[in-house]
Write a protein that holds these residues in place. Structure first.
Motif, PDB file in Angstrom:
ATOM      1  N   ILE A  46      -3.688  64.242  17.722  1.00 19.16           N
ATOM      2  CA  ILE A  46      -3.090  62.348  16.464  1.00 19.16           C
ATOM      3  C   ILE A  46      -2.993  61.255  17.507  1.00 19.16           C
ATOM      4  CG2 ILE A  46      -1.391  61.376  15.245  1.00 19.16           C
ATOM      5  CD1 ILE A  46      -1.477  64.146  14.121  1.00 19.16           C
ATOM      6  N   LYS A  50      -6.084  59.160  16.784  1.00 21.11           N
ATOM      7  CA  LYS A  50      -5.087  58.353  16.079  1.00 21.11           C
ATOM      8  C   LYS A  50      -4.919  56.738  16.688  1.00 21.11           C
ATOM      9  CE  LYS A  50      -6.082  60.298  11.541  1.00 21.11           C
ATOM     10  NZ  LYS A  50      -6.076  60.063  10.212  1.00 21.11           N
ATOM     11  N   LYS A 120       3.643  54.830  11.569  1.00 21.43           N
ATOM     12  CA  LYS A 120       2.934  55.139  11.009  1.00 21.43           C
ATOM     13  C   LYS A 120       2.302  56.586  11.731  1.00 21.43           C
ATOM     14  CE  LYS A 120       0.587  50.701   9.480  1.00 21.43           C
ATOM     15  NZ  LYS A 120      -0.418  50.009   9.891  1.00 21.43           N
ATOM     16  N   PHE A 121       2.759  56.388  13.164  1.00 16.44           N
ATOM     17  CA  PHE A 121       2.606  57.783  13.676  1.00 16.44           C
ATOM     18  C   PHE A 121       3.615  58.849  13.138  1.00 16.44           C
ATOM     19  CE2 PHE A 121       3.640  60.556  17.279  1.00 16.44           C
ATOM     20  CZ  PHE A 121       2.259  60.979  18.158  1.00 16.44           C
ATOM     21  N   ASP A 123       3.840  59.180   9.504  1.00 20.26           N
ATOM     22  CA  ASP A 123       3.260  59.970   8.478  1.00 20.26           C
ATOM     23  C   ASP A 123       2.161  60.689   9.216  1.00 20.26           C
ATOM     24  OD1 ASP A 123       5.256  58.182   7.631  1.00 20.26           O
ATOM     25  OD2 ASP A 123       3.695  56.102   7.477  1.00 20.26           O
ATOM     26  N   GLU A 124       1.535  60.639  10.452  1.00 24.65           N
ATOM     27  CA  GLU A 124       0.586  61.865  10.472  1.00 24.65           C
ATOM     28  C   GLU A 124       0.649  62.739  10.941  1.00 24.65           C
ATOM     29  OE1 GLU A 124      -3.341  60.876  10.469  1.00 24.65           O
ATOM     30  OE2 GLU A 124      -2.541  58.469   9.691  1.00 24.65           O
ATOM     31  N   LYS A 127       1.419  64.219   7.407  1.00 24.00           N
ATOM     32  CA  LYS A 127       0.621  65.257   6.990  1.00 24.00           C
ATOM     33  C   LYS A 127      -0.311  66.851   7.089  1.00 24.00           C
ATOM     34  CE  LYS A 127      -2.130  60.760   6.609  1.00 24.00           C
ATOM     35  NZ  LYS A 127      -3.215  60.265   6.942  1.00 24.00           N
TER      36      LYS A 127
END
Length: 194
Positions: A46, A50, A120-121, A123-124, A127
């Protein structure tokens, strides 16, 4: 020489191959055979694929190249005991892994030409049901990941790019090796020693 070490290339690709599928990542994070190291690979993927970070240090040396995995014998059935806390001058403390846990952590340098959003990190990570606590310092984020997971916790340093630019010497204790996005068969050198 490459033909002798296909397992190293497989571990490199697990972190740098941008075409990995969600199923592949899910299996590494939550599958039947998921381990602490496979979850570390997912977190590293990630960050690298990403968020365009560069992975360096002990994880590359110990896990990707060496395939070493060691747990403290005195705390084998209590992974939460692998975490120590270092007091800071402001009264808070930051986590770090107990000596003897290998691989201990992930060290990533944040990208120079892209904005990094810690929310955002996270959030990944969520998941894949990977939980983390964020500790902020002037020059880095420290993440405590999988604090309560049965596979065991680990930490991650996300180092600001302006700090990375000042690191122009080789740290032989941790290594000079690095991994970057979309180089699934290559190990880079932080400082070119050729």
């Amino acid at each position: 020489m490459r033909a002798l070490y296909p397992d190293i290339e497989k571990r490199i690709a697990k972190i740098t191959e941008i075409e990995r599928t969600m199923v592949d990542l899910y299996n590494g994070a939550k599958g039947r055979n998921a381990t602490r190291e496979s979850r570390m690979e997912v977190v590293a993927w990630i960050a690298v694929c990403k968020f365009h970070c560069k992975l360096e240090g002990g994880f590359v040396r110990d896990w990707v190249v060496g395939n070493y995995s060691v747990r403290p014998t005195n705390l084998g059935s209590n992974p939460a005991g692998w975490i120590n806390y270092l007091p800071r001058p402001n009264g808070s403390s930051i986590p770090y892994m107990q000596e003897g846990v290998v691989p201990a952590d992930l060290d990533c340098h944040l990208p120079i030409h892209r904005y990094f959003d810690i929310d955002k990190f996270q959030d990944e990570l969520y998941k894949f049901n990977i939980e983390c606590e964020v500790y902020r310092e002037d020059w880095r984020y420290i993440l405590l990941i999988d604090k309560d997971a049965p596979t065991g916790p680990f930490t991650m340093d996300l180092i600001e790019p302006h700090v990375a630019l000042t690191h122009d010497r080789i740290d032989f204790d941790v290594s000079n090796l690095s991994l970057e996005r979309n180089y699934p068969h290559e190990i880079g050198m932080r400082i070119d020693i050729t």
